[in-house]
Every structure is written in structure tokens, then in C-alpha cells.
Write an enzyme that holds these catalytic residues in place. Structure first.
Site, PDB file in Angstrom:
ATOM      1  CB  ILE A  11      31.137  32.250  33.501  1.00  0.00           C
ATOM      2  CG1 ILE A  11      31.227  33.767  33.718  1.00  0.00           C
ATOM      3  CG2 ILE A  11      31.717  31.875  32.132  1.00  0.00           C
ATOM      4  CD1 ILE A  11      32.632  34.309  33.841  1.00  0.00           C
ATOM      5  N   GLY A  35      26.643  29.454  43.974  1.00  0.00           N
ATOM      6  CA  GLY A  35      25.903  29.015  42.791  1.00  0.00           C
ATOM      7  C   GLY A  35      24.430  28.794  43.123  1.00  0.00           C
ATOM      8  CG  ASN A  90      37.151  28.147  47.517  1.00  0.00           C
ATOM      9  OD1 ASN A  90      36.917  26.967  47.744  1.00  0.00           O
ATOM     10  ND2 ASN A  90      36.304  28.935  46.912  1.00  0.00           N
ATOM     11  CB  SER A 115      41.007  36.542  35.787  1.00  0.00           C
ATOM     12  OG  SER A 115      40.690  37.903  35.963  1.00  0.00           O
ATOM     13  CE1 TYR A 139      39.189  35.559  40.617  1.00  0.00           C
ATOM     14  CE2 TYR A 139      39.726  37.619  39.511  1.00  0.00           C
ATOM     15  CZ  TYR A 139      39.166  36.363  39.486  1.00  0.00           C
ATOM     16  OH  TYR A 139      38.598  35.895  38.332  1.00  0.00           O
ATOM     17  CE  LYS A 143      40.044  32.456  38.997  1.00  0.00           C
ATOM     18  NZ  LYS A 143      39.300  31.241  38.673  1.00  0.00           N
ATOM     19  CG  HIS A 187      30.310  42.082  38.544  1.00  0.00           C
ATOM     20  ND1 HIS A 187      31.663  42.226  38.360  1.00  0.00           N
ATOM     21  CD2 HIS A 187      30.144  40.893  39.147  1.00  0.00           C
ATOM     22  CE1 HIS A 187      32.289  41.162  38.815  1.00  0.00           C
ATOM     23  NE2 HIS A 187      31.387  40.332  39.311  1.00  0.00           N
ATOM     24  N   GLY A 282      42.683  49.369  43.535  1.00  0.00           N
ATOM     25  CA  GLY A 282      43.032  48.214  42.703  1.00  0.00           C
ATOM     26  C   GLY A 282      42.501  48.291  41.280  1.00  0.00           C
ATOM     27  CG  ASP A 283      38.565  49.628  39.632  1.00  0.00           C
ATOM     28  OD1 ASP A 283      38.554  48.400  39.436  1.00  0.00           O
ATOM     29  OD2 ASP A 283      37.534  50.293  39.855  1.00  0.00           O
TER      30      ASP A 283
HETATM   31  N1  UDP Z   1      32.165  50.426  38.648  1.00  0.00           N
HETATM   32  C1  UDP Z   1      31.599  51.602  39.090  1.00  0.00           C
HETATM   33  N2  UDP Z   1      30.592  51.527  40.011  1.00  0.00           N
HETATM   34  C2  UDP Z   1      30.117  50.339  40.508  1.00  0.00           C
HETATM   35  C3  UDP Z   1      30.713  49.134  40.026  1.00  0.00           C
HETATM   36  C4  UDP Z   1      31.726  49.224  39.103  1.00  0.00           C
HETATM   37  O1  UDP Z   1      31.979  52.699  38.676  1.00  0.00           O
HETATM   38  O2  UDP Z   1      29.224  50.350  41.370  1.00  0.00           O
HETATM   39  C5  UDP Z   1      33.237  50.482  37.636  1.00  0.00           C
HETATM   40  C6  UDP Z   1      34.548  49.864  38.106  1.00  0.00           C
HETATM   41  O3  UDP Z   1      35.365  50.847  38.721  1.00  0.00           O
HETATM   42  C7  UDP Z   1      35.131  49.354  36.786  1.00  0.00           C
HETATM   43  C8  UDP Z   1      33.907  49.037  35.926  1.00  0.00           C
HETATM   44  O4  UDP Z   1      32.809  49.727  36.539  1.00  0.00           O
HETATM   45  O5  UDP Z   1      35.842  50.375  36.149  1.00  0.00           O
HETATM   46  C9  UDP Z   1      33.605  47.554  35.879  1.00  0.00           C
HETATM   47  O6  UDP Z   1      33.606  47.067  37.218  1.00  0.00           O
HETATM   48  P1  UDP Z   1      33.122  45.595  37.570  1.00  0.00           P
HETATM   49  O7  UDP Z   1      33.153  45.470  39.063  1.00  0.00           O
HETATM   50  O8  UDP Z   1      31.822  45.325  36.881  1.00  0.00           O
HETATM   51  O9  UDP Z   1      34.214  44.671  36.887  1.00  0.00           O
HETATM   52  P2  UDP Z   1      35.808  44.608  37.048  1.00  0.00           P
HETATM   53  O10 UDP Z   1      36.354  45.518  35.996  1.00  0.00           O
HETATM   54  O11 UDP Z   1      36.163  45.001  38.439  1.00  0.00           O
HETATM   55  O12 UDP Z   1      36.119  43.173  36.756  1.00  0.00           O
END
Ligand code: UDP
Length: 327
Positions: A11, A35, A90, A115, A139, A143, A187, A282-283
Site C-alpha cells: 500500500i 518491502g 515492531n 485496520s 495484529y 493497530k 491473501h 480468527g476469521d
Molecule cells: N481465504 C481463503 N483461502 C486462502 C486465503 C484466504 O479462503 O488461501 C479467505 C479468507 O478466509 C478470507 C478471505 O479469503 O475470508 C480474504 O482473506 P485474506 O487473507 O485475503 O484477507 P483478510 O480478510 O484476512 O484480511
């Protein structure tokens, strides 16, 4: 002169490009641990770590800094659960060295990369800025802590700040010059595109049994160029005398993991191999921003709100730079 910490990151580098286009003088301070030198398209680049107080001080002594845009931080949720020590050191100690140097050198404006992770499990979507902040990982905690540090540094020292709470940064420079390059990559969009490039066997979809329309997680993907633009607007607001504040940054539009896979197939004309995998710890099921405040107060409008455009720009970068900046 604008000091951009972490300006060689994803970013950060897109924001540096936008600042340069606006005719700003920029100095990037980046450890280059995560970076990339080639991501910095102009201005000065100083290689250094925020944990090194002398190095931070030297930048403020050498350049006449008017404002700071602060990206430099560790930013992986999963890693932070395993190694919180790294994140607190950090992101907090490094950040404190930065704001203390600002104090000593009389620099009174800072834009901070915060975030959506500061909200934790949302009570509902869309999420606005008044939603309670209860991070569910270290994390997000760092923030939130730094947002609070900035609040009190305004009260005591008059340093004005804008914290921008990003949702899912995605896409790449529409001109294809810079893009996303993380090692390891975690990601969703880069993982989908690396799968299409044959670098991965398939996409593992983390959970197909969430309480969402198709069972997969819903996120708010925002183009990195639109994110960059918000930083310029926040900076201009502080220059006009705005007060310390925080803004969400998203499109207000939720996309599921499966919808993202479908969109990638549409954009690239290729089939994305994927398999169901366990939920990722954590999702949250759904994260969608209300960016009304940003639109109303700073006149921000996303230029690339369509996920297909976001994926198209990301694909342009990944297909022409299959090894990222190394290739
Ligand atoms: N995700 C997934 N498989 C992957 C990576 C991510 O299904 O290999 C899903 C993750 O569970 C989330 C969404 O994709 O619901 C976006 O994840 P990412 O890690 O890109 O961003 P975050 O939401 O964690 O900031």
C-alpha cells in the site's frame, strides 16, 4: 517533504506513486525486510528500521519533514497469533520512536495505516467508525493501541492524525508498474492468481459452512489506488486544519470467496481449481465497511469499485511479474 514509512511495501508504494503524481516531495523510510526497492517509483529512499532511534532521528535531521504517512508495520494476522512479541515490538515500539521523533522535530501531522482488524468480530455489517473496537488478534491489537497513542499525542503534544481503517486492500497499479508481492503470500486474490499461473495446485477455501449466502466468508475488497487516494485526501484535510480522526476504507460491498473465484474466472477466462478447507482461526464470517464518513467529510469516491477491475489489474501485475519484484 512527506516522510513515508514502509513506502516500499504494497500500500505504501502505491501511495508514494500517488503523492509523486500530486507533485509532492517524498522520502521513503523502509527496512526493506518486506518491502521492495523497485516498488519505490521516485523520491528518496532511506533504508532503515524504526526500531533504530538514531536512524529515525537522522531522517528528521536531514530532511525538512512537513508530515508523515506511516505504513511500516508487520501485518499478518496468523503470524501475529504465533509471534505477538514481534508485533508489539515492531508496531508499537517502532511507532513510538517515530512519533517521538516527530515531537522532537516539531512535525505535527501523521496519517496512520490502521485496520478493520481493530473491530474484531463485528456485531453487524456494514461497520461504521462508531462500532466497538475489540481486536481478536495481536495484529489488530497493535493497530488499536497505536490509534490510542495518537489520540493522546494530540491531547498532550498537538500532533494531529488521521487513522485509516483498511478493509481488504487489493488490486495493483492500473499502469502495471507496481503490485502486490508478499513472501509468504496469504491473501486471497494473489493466491487465486498464482494458482492460475501454475504456482499452486489449487485454492483452499477456508470454510464453506459460514453463515453467509454461499457459505464462504464475505469481505470488502478495495482497490489499492483508491486506498492511496484516501491518504492524499486525509493529508490535505490535516493541512487545512482538520482535527484528529479515523475513517473506514472499503467499498461497502461484500464479496464471498466463491464470488471472487467466479470473478477471477470471468476476468482471466481460466478455470480456478479450488477445494474446501477448514476454517482459518480468527476469521470473522463477514466484514463490510461503511465508508460514508470518508465520502461525506473528505469527498472520497472509489474509482475502481468493481471487483472485476480490481482482479484485472492484479492479474496484469501477476501475469507480467510471476516472481513479483524478483522476476
Ligand atoms: N481465504 C481463503 N483461502 C486462502 C486465503 C484466504 O479462503 O488461501 C479467505 C479468507 O478466509 C478470507 C478471505 O479469503 O475470508 C480474504 O482473506 P485474506 O487473507 O485475503 O484477507 P483478510 O480478510 O484476512 O484480511
Amino acid at each position: 517533504m512527506i516522510l513515508v514509512t514502509g513506502g516500499a511495501g504494497y500500500i505504501g508504494s502505491h501511495t508514494v506513486k500517488a503523492l509523486l503524481l500530486e507533485g509532492r516531495d517524498v522520502v521513503v523510510f523502509d527496512s526493506l525486510e518486506l518491502g521492495h526497492r523497485d516498488a519505490v517509483l521516485g523520491g528518496e529512499l532511506v533504508e532503515g528500521n524504526l526500531l533504530d532511534k538514531d536512524a529515525v532521528d537522522a531522517v528528521f535531521n536531514k530532511y525538512s519533514i512537513d508530515a508523515v504517512v506511516h505504513f511500516a508495520a508487520y501485518a499478518s494476522v496468523g503470524d501475529s497469533m504465533v509471534s505477538p512479541d514481534k508485533y508489539f515490538t515492531n508496531n508499537i515500539e517502532g511507532g513510538l520512536n517515530l512519533v517521538n521523533a516527530m515531537r522532537e522535530h516539531g512535525v505535527g501531522r501523521i496519517i496512520f495505516s490502521s485496520s478493520a482488524a481493530t473491530y474484531g468480530e463485528p456485531m453487524g455489517v456494514p461497520i461504521d467508525e462508531s462500532h466497538p473496537q475489540n481486536p481478536t488478534n495481536p495484529y489488530g491489537e497493535t493497530k488499536l493501541m497505536f490509534e490510542k497513542i495518537l489520540k493522546w499525542y494530540d491531547v498532550a503534544y498537538g500532533i494531529k492524525s488521521v487513522s485509516l481503517r483498511y478493509f481488504n486492500a487489493a488490486g495493483a497499479d492500473p499502469e502495471g508498474k507496481i503490485g502486490e508481492d508478499h513472501t509468504p503470500e496469504g491473501h486471497l486474490i494473489p493466491i487465486i492468481l498464482q494458482t492460475l499461473l501454475g504456482q499452486r495446485e489449487n485454492v483452499k477455501v477456508f470454510g464453506c459452512d459460514w453463515d453467509t449466502p454461499d457459505g464462504t466468508c464475505v469481505r470488502d475488497y478495495i482497490h489499492v489506488t483508491d486506498l492511496a487516494d484516501a491518504h492524499l485526501r486525509a493529508l490535505a484535510a490535516l493541512e487545512r486544519g482538520a482535527e484528529t480522526g479515523a475513517y473506514n476504507l472499503g467499498n461497502g460491498d461484500g464479496q464471498s470467496v466463491k464470488q471472487m473465484i467466479d470473478a477471477a474466472e470471468e476476468v482471466t477466462g481460466k478455470k480456478v481449481p479450488w477445494m474446501a478447507a477448514p476454517r482459518r482461526p480468527g476469521d470473522p464470517a463477514k466484514l463490510v465497511a461503511s465508508s460514508k464518513k470518508l465520502k461525506n467529510e473528505l469527498g472520497w469516491q472509489p474509482k475502481y469499485p468493481d471487483v472485476r477491475t480490481i482482479i484485472e489489474h492484479a492479474w496484469r501485475w501477476h501475469s507480467t511479474h510471476p516472481q513479483g519484484y524478483a522476476g
